[in-house]
Design a protein around this motif. Sequence first.
Motif, PDB file in Angstrom:
ATOM      1  N   GLY A 185      10.432 -19.201  65.330  1.00  0.00           N
ATOM      2  CA  GLY A 185      11.067 -17.423  65.724  1.00  0.00           C
ATOM      3  C   GLY A 185      10.341 -16.471  65.294  1.00  0.00           C
ATOM      4  O   GLY A 185       9.909 -14.965  65.789  1.00  0.00           O
ATOM      5  N   PHE A 186       9.744 -16.699  63.949  1.00  0.00           N
ATOM      6  CA  PHE A 186       8.908 -14.959  63.564  1.00  0.00           C
ATOM      7  C   PHE A 186       7.744 -15.593  63.017  1.00  0.00           C
ATOM      8  O   PHE A 186       7.173 -16.648  62.607  1.00  0.00           O
ATOM      9  CB  PHE A 186       9.690 -14.712  62.133  1.00  0.00           C
ATOM     10  N   SER A 187       7.318 -14.645  62.675  1.00  0.00           N
ATOM     11  CA  SER A 187       5.037 -14.549  62.339  1.00  0.00           C
ATOM     12  C   SER A 187       5.714 -14.640  60.416  1.00  0.00           C
ATOM     13  O   SER A 187       6.647 -14.258  59.859  1.00  0.00           O
ATOM     14  CB  SER A 187       4.463 -13.561  63.118  1.00  0.00           C
ATOM     15  N   GLY A 188       4.600 -15.173  60.425  1.00  0.00           N
ATOM     16  CA  GLY A 188       4.263 -14.707  58.964  1.00  0.00           C
ATOM     17  C   GLY A 188       4.499 -13.277  58.557  1.00  0.00           C
ATOM     18  O   GLY A 188       4.991 -13.090  57.396  1.00  0.00           O
ATOM     19  N   LYS A 189       4.029 -12.166  59.101  1.00  0.00           N
ATOM     20  CA  LYS A 189       4.552 -10.994  58.848  1.00  0.00           C
ATOM     21  C   LYS A 189       6.002 -11.007  58.622  1.00  0.00           C
ATOM     22  O   LYS A 189       6.780 -10.136  57.554  1.00  0.00           O
ATOM     23  CB  LYS A 189       3.469 -10.036  59.482  1.00  0.00           C
ATOM     24  N   ASN A 190       6.182 -10.984  60.221  1.00  0.00           N
ATOM     25  CA  ASN A 190       8.409 -11.002  60.238  1.00  0.00           C
ATOM     26  C   ASN A 190       8.709 -11.431  59.458  1.00  0.00           C
ATOM     27  O   ASN A 190       9.942 -11.638  58.811  1.00  0.00           O
ATOM     28  CB  ASN A 190       8.667 -11.484  60.836  1.00  0.00           C
ATOM     29  N   ARG A 191       8.329 -12.807  58.676  1.00  0.00           N
ATOM     30  CA  ARG A 191       9.171 -13.741  57.380  1.00  0.00           C
ATOM     31  C   ARG A 191       8.730 -12.826  56.308  1.00  0.00           C
ATOM     32  O   ARG A 191      10.449 -12.745  55.298  1.00  0.00           O
ATOM     33  CB  ARG A 191       9.000 -15.169  56.996  1.00  0.00           C
ATOM     34  N   ALA A 192       8.371 -12.167  55.995  1.00  0.00           N
ATOM     35  CA  ALA A 192       7.582 -11.908  54.969  1.00  0.00           C
ATOM     36  C   ALA A 192       8.864 -10.567  54.321  1.00  0.00           C
ATOM     37  O   ALA A 192       9.002 -10.397  53.386  1.00  0.00           O
ATOM     38  CB  ALA A 192       6.243 -11.163  54.444  1.00  0.00           C
ATOM     39  N   ALA A 193       8.508  -9.681  55.797  1.00  0.00           N
ATOM     40  CA  ALA A 193       9.422  -8.343  56.424  1.00  0.00           C
ATOM     41  C   ALA A 193      10.424  -8.905  55.786  1.00  0.00           C
ATOM     42  O   ALA A 193      11.744  -7.868  55.135  1.00  0.00           O
ATOM     43  CB  ALA A 193       9.348  -7.529  57.260  1.00  0.00           C
ATOM     44  N   LEU A 194      10.754  -9.740  56.322  1.00  0.00           N
ATOM     45  CA  LEU A 194      12.687 -10.169  56.670  1.00  0.00           C
ATOM     46  C   LEU A 194      13.622  -9.436  54.841  1.00  0.00           C
ATOM     47  O   LEU A 194      14.109  -9.625  53.996  1.00  0.00           O
ATOM     48  CB  LEU A 194      12.758 -11.526  57.094  1.00  0.00           C
ATOM     49  N   LEU A 195      11.894 -11.268  54.224  1.00  0.00           N
ATOM     50  CA  LEU A 195      12.698 -11.384  53.006  1.00  0.00           C
ATOM     51  C   LEU A 195      12.999 -10.128  51.975  1.00  0.00           C
ATOM     52  O   LEU A 195      13.491 -10.146  51.406  1.00  0.00           O
ATOM     53  CB  LEU A 195      11.882 -12.729  52.514  1.00  0.00           C
ATOM     54  N   LYS A 196      11.713 -10.114  52.236  1.00  0.00           N
ATOM     55  CA  LYS A 196      11.146  -8.107  51.747  1.00  0.00           C
ATOM     56  C   LYS A 196      13.173  -7.312  51.533  1.00  0.00           C
ATOM     57  O   LYS A 196      13.451  -7.630  50.450  1.00  0.00           O
ATOM     58  CB  LYS A 196      10.280  -8.487  51.688  1.00  0.00           C
TER      59      LYS A 196
END
Length: 204
Positions: A185-196
């Motif tokens: 449901g998320f791109s790599g950029k989305n996941r990085a932002a969410l985890l951060k």
Amino acid sequence: MIADVPIGVFLSGGIDSSAVVALLREQYDGDIKTFSVGFNDARFDERAYAKEAARCFGTIHHDIHIDEAHMASEIDDIICAYDEPFADPSAIPTHYLAQFAAKEVKVALGGDGGDELFGGYKRYMIHRRNRFQDYTPHIIGKLCSALLSLTPPRLDKKHGIGKLNRIAESLEGDYVQSYALRFSGFSGKNRAALLKEKYHETER
């Protein structure tokens, strides 16, 4: 079918589950019990199709209706019923359907697997995209990816969380990465932002 307990079928009225009932009817003369689940939203309510298939094959049909309030009340129990994160929303109605069917049968057949075997989901279009990409210069994929990444956030929201970014990433990635992005449901950029963001919340 070889069981010492009553068996039934989860029937949606679609090709896969209806095919299971049809084959079962060919080989079994006894009563066949079928079960379906329906919702308030007519777009996702398949009970009419299930009833037609049940009528066609002469099954003893049962259906259950669930609504949003009902689902929300047991969501924690449904999540705990799975051994690992399970991102398919069909897990929710399947939980209620199994709970309902268990009052009548102890074994239930279903149509799961047909889409996986015969490419019935939209995400399998990635196979065709990869064949096209084999004959496309890499620079074109990079250019399309760059253009998609420039789309305004509001446009991306309109088409689903991170959908355009996922498409952009898939144009650059290899076959495995492209396929995995179709499931996410998320791109790599989305996941990085969410985890951060989550990491900073934990620190606070």
